[in-house]
Design a protein around this motif. Structure first.
Motif, PDB file in Angstrom:
ATOM      1  N   PRO A 196       1.630   3.384   0.909  1.00 40.05           N
ATOM      2  CA  PRO A 196       1.181   1.643   0.843  1.00 40.05           C
ATOM      3  C   PRO A 196       1.161   1.619  -1.308  1.00 40.05           C
ATOM      4  CG  PRO A 196      -0.086   2.539   1.549  1.00 40.05           C
ATOM      5  CD  PRO A 196       0.931   3.507   2.391  1.00 40.05           C
ATOM      6  N   LEU A 197       0.921   0.757  -1.474  1.00 43.56           N
ATOM      7  CA  LEU A 197      -0.244   0.648  -3.023  1.00 43.56           C
ATOM      8  C   LEU A 197      -1.290   0.065  -3.331  1.00 43.56           C
ATOM      9  CD1 LEU A 197       3.225  -1.612  -5.412  1.00 43.56           C
ATOM     10  CD2 LEU A 197       2.375   0.919  -5.026  1.00 43.56           C
ATOM     11  N   GLY A 198      -1.651  -0.024  -1.441  1.00 41.59           N
ATOM     12  CA  GLY A 198      -2.799  -0.933  -1.660  1.00 41.59           C
ATOM     13  C   GLY A 198      -3.509   0.177   0.017  1.00 41.59           C
ATOM     14  N   SER A 199      -4.188  -0.754   0.448  1.00 43.37           N
ATOM     15  CA  SER A 199      -5.106  -0.337   1.514  1.00 43.37           C
ATOM     16  C   SER A 199      -3.784   0.377   3.062  1.00 43.37           C
ATOM     17  CB  SER A 199      -5.564  -0.990   2.595  1.00 43.37           C
ATOM     18  OG  SER A 199      -5.403  -2.058   2.108  1.00 43.37           O
ATOM     19  N   TRP A 200      -4.059   0.249   4.306  1.00 40.25           N
ATOM     20  CA  TRP A 200      -3.671   0.872   4.766  1.00 40.25           C
ATOM     21  C   TRP A 200      -3.093  -0.839   5.760  1.00 40.25           C
ATOM     22  CZ3 TRP A 200      -5.271  -1.412  10.247  1.00 40.25           C
ATOM     23  CH2 TRP A 200      -6.304  -1.866  10.266  1.00 40.25           C
ATOM     24  N   THR A 201      -3.177  -1.198   4.714  1.00 42.83           N
ATOM     25  CA  THR A 201      -2.340  -2.954   5.418  1.00 42.83           C
ATOM     26  C   THR A 201      -1.745  -3.641   4.601  1.00 42.83           C
ATOM     27  OG1 THR A 201      -4.526  -4.120   4.458  1.00 42.83           O
ATOM     28  CG2 THR A 201      -4.785  -3.838   6.542  1.00 42.83           C
ATOM     29  N   SER A 202      -1.295  -2.915   3.999  1.00 45.57           N
ATOM     30  CA  SER A 202      -0.403  -3.440   2.638  1.00 45.57           C
ATOM     31  C   SER A 202       0.273  -3.346   2.394  1.00 45.57           C
ATOM     32  CB  SER A 202      -0.450  -2.767   1.563  1.00 45.57           C
ATOM     33  OG  SER A 202       0.107  -3.311   0.712  1.00 45.57           O
ATOM     34  N   SER A 203       2.234  -4.478   2.826  1.00 46.57           N
ATOM     35  CA  SER A 203       3.403  -4.124   2.945  1.00 46.57           C
ATOM     36  C   SER A 203       4.155  -3.659   1.799  1.00 46.57           C
ATOM     37  CB  SER A 203       4.146  -5.527   3.774  1.00 46.57           C
ATOM     38  OG  SER A 203       3.153  -5.981   2.617  1.00 46.57           O
ATOM     39  N   GLN A 204       3.515  -3.461   0.805  1.00 44.59           N
ATOM     40  CA  GLN A 204       4.113  -3.105  -0.722  1.00 44.59           C
ATOM     41  C   GLN A 204       3.954  -1.196  -0.621  1.00 44.59           C
ATOM     42  OE1 GLN A 204       1.965  -5.418  -3.499  1.00 44.59           O
ATOM     43  NE2 GLN A 204       4.270  -6.179  -3.798  1.00 44.59           N
ATOM     44  N   PHE A 205       5.076  -0.822   0.067  1.00 41.23           N
ATOM     45  CA  PHE A 205       5.459   1.103  -0.547  1.00 41.23           C
ATOM     46  C   PHE A 205       6.106   1.504  -1.068  1.00 41.23           C
ATOM     47  CE2 PHE A 205       4.888  -0.788   3.792  1.00 41.23           C
ATOM     48  CZ  PHE A 205       3.316   0.483   4.895  1.00 41.23           C
ATOM     49  N   ARG A 206       5.714   2.820  -1.445  1.00 39.34           N
ATOM     50  CA  ARG A 206       6.710   3.714  -2.828  1.00 39.34           C
ATOM     51  C   ARG A 206       7.757   4.020  -1.646  1.00 39.34           C
ATOM     52  NH1 ARG A 206       1.069   4.454  -3.156  1.00 39.34           N
ATOM     53  NH2 ARG A 206       0.656   3.840  -5.569  1.00 39.34           N
ATOM     54  N   TRP A 207       8.963   4.481  -2.279  1.00 43.04           N
ATOM     55  CA  TRP A 207       9.469   5.666  -1.690  1.00 43.04           C
ATOM     56  C   TRP A 207       9.547   7.397  -1.789  1.00 43.04           C
ATOM     57  CZ3 TRP A 207      13.213   2.929   1.827  1.00 43.04           C
ATOM     58  CH2 TRP A 207      13.104   1.334   1.957  1.00 43.04           C
ATOM     59  N   ALA A 208      10.228   7.423  -0.631  1.00 47.40           N
ATOM     60  CA  ALA A 208      10.252   9.508  -0.466  1.00 47.40           C
ATOM     61  C   ALA A 208      11.505   9.755  -0.639  1.00 47.40           C
ATOM     62  CB  ALA A 208       8.301  10.001  -0.602  1.00 47.40           C
TER      63      ALA A 208
END
Length: 402
Positions: A196-208
């Motif tokens: 995620p872009l932020g902490s473990w509560t973030s809903s914004q993710f990187r892709w792989a």
């Protein structure tokens, strides 16, 4: 049902739940991988729910975040990807090929066809152009390792192409090729969510790029997924299985036959367990309490929930789309809900029985309230300064969390 068919009542089903879902203290797990193996899949639509579901089942919850991060992003023994009912889950890595072939392929075909159709209606570039863009984007992602949608669009600008969706209709909107294409690639098993872009509560993710896995025949994969799920959640009815998997009833019946599932008698009709799972299961010696998060796999495991959830409690605990919020459990039944207040305090309310409860509403006895309060303290301790608000708010959670 006929003679020789074993009856499994609610008490035994709740005993199975406490032990197999690692909720009774004596059955708790040592690692996130053990939790995921026990549950088959951890709901990932709300990122925090994965961690909360793991923490509720670990012997030592203090290491929940670090250990779950390790499993998801370090060792990659857990993989966050689309699965049943087109929903994001975190799966044991060994099940990714099974999930992809059993549930992902059919959804992926529909998603790609829908994207191509929507782009054509809007006069956007054709399927050949889309395929070229896809191949370029995947190559860029391979070079970058992990990237956000915006970062990927820097490497492949065609992902920024915009088109109008449902022109002239009340729900008309503007989509980007990148947003829709990444969703398709996720369902197709070509990309997965990274850190995620932020902490473990973030809903914004990187892709792989998705880890490589063998391509399995769909029927074989369906049988294997059903085998895992019945080991964790059996007994279940055909309706439960159809709802949880998102398959057609013919697929469910074929998979049941393929694994030689055994029919049993339930209060709501015919259910199924694995052929080798016929012996009675006795519960934990001591009653147990748990505070489970919104969308927890146990709370969302069956379509028919009356054996662990009083129907009268549903309006308080579900949102309008059928998503369950944070729940309080006592010895295999949902008895209330909980929330975290802005100052970090965990508060809970018993919605069944008579008594005082933690905030003056409801109650189920002193022993139960003491055990629930202990679980609330345990949750408070490992959350620390983190504040968690469920993605899907429910009436009791919103009221308690003020």
């Amino acid at each position: 049902m006929g003679d020789g068919v074993r009856y499994i009542g609610g008490d035994e089903r709740r005993a199975r739940l406490g032990l197999r879902h690692r909720l009774a203290p004596a059955a708790r797990a040592g690692t996130p991988e053990e939790v995921a193996d026990a549950l088959v899949a951890l709901h990932g639509s709300d990122p925090a729910a994965v961690y909360l579901a793991v923490g509720a089942r670990l012997t030592d919850a203090a290491g929940t975040v670090a250990e779950t991060d390790r499993a998801l992003y370090g060792d990659r023994t857990l993989v966050r990807m689309h699965g049943m009912r087109h929903t994001v889950f975190a799966f044991p890595a060994g099940l990714t090929a099974v999930v992809h072939a059993s549930t992902g392929l059919a959804v992926a075909a529909r998603e790609r066809a829908s994207l191509v159709k929507d782009m054509a209606k809007a006069g956007a570039p054709d399927a050949v152009w889309l395929k070229e863009t896809e191949e370029s984007a995947l190559a860029a992602l391979g070079r970058l390792g992990q990237a956000t949608a915006s970062e990927l669009a820097e490497a492949e600008p065609r992902l920024r192409e915009r088109f109008v969706y449902a022109a002239g209709k009340p729900y008309e909107g503007v989509h980007t090729v990148g947003t829709r294409l990444l969703r398709v690639l996720g369902v197709e098993g070509k990309v997965v969510r990274g850190r995620p872009l932020g902490s473990w509560t973030s809903s914004q993710f990187r892709w792989a790029l998705a880890p490589e896995h063998p391509e399995l025949p769909p029927a074989e994969a369906q049988a294997e997924l059903l085998r895992h799920w019945l080991a964790a959640c059996g007994p279940a009815t055909e309706a439960d299985l159809k709802w949880w998997t998102g398959w057609r009833v013919t697929d469910v019946r074929r998979a049941l036959a393929a694994i030689g599932a055994r029919a049993v008698s339930l209060d709501e009709g015919t259910g199924y367990v694995l052929a080798e799972d016929g012996d009675p299961v006795t519960g934990p010696q001591e009653p147990w309490a748990a505070l489970l998060p919104a969308l927890d796999p146990t709370a969302m495991g069956w379509q028919g929930r009356d054996w662990y959830l009083d129907p009268e409690l549903r309006p308080a605990l579900f949102d309008y789309s059928g998503n369950i919020g944070p729940t309080v459990w006592w010895d295999g039944r949902i008895v209330g809900g909980w929330a975290q207040r802005p100052d970090g305090e965990i508060v809970w309310r018993i919605l069944t029985g008579e008594g005082t409860g933690a905030d003056g509403a409801g109650g189920i006895g002193r022993d139960a309230e003491t055990a629930i309060a202990s679980e609330a303290e345990r949750l408070t301790a490992w959350l620390g300064t983190t504040r968690v608000t469920p993605r899907f708010r429910t009436p009791v959670e919103k009221e308690l969390g003020r």
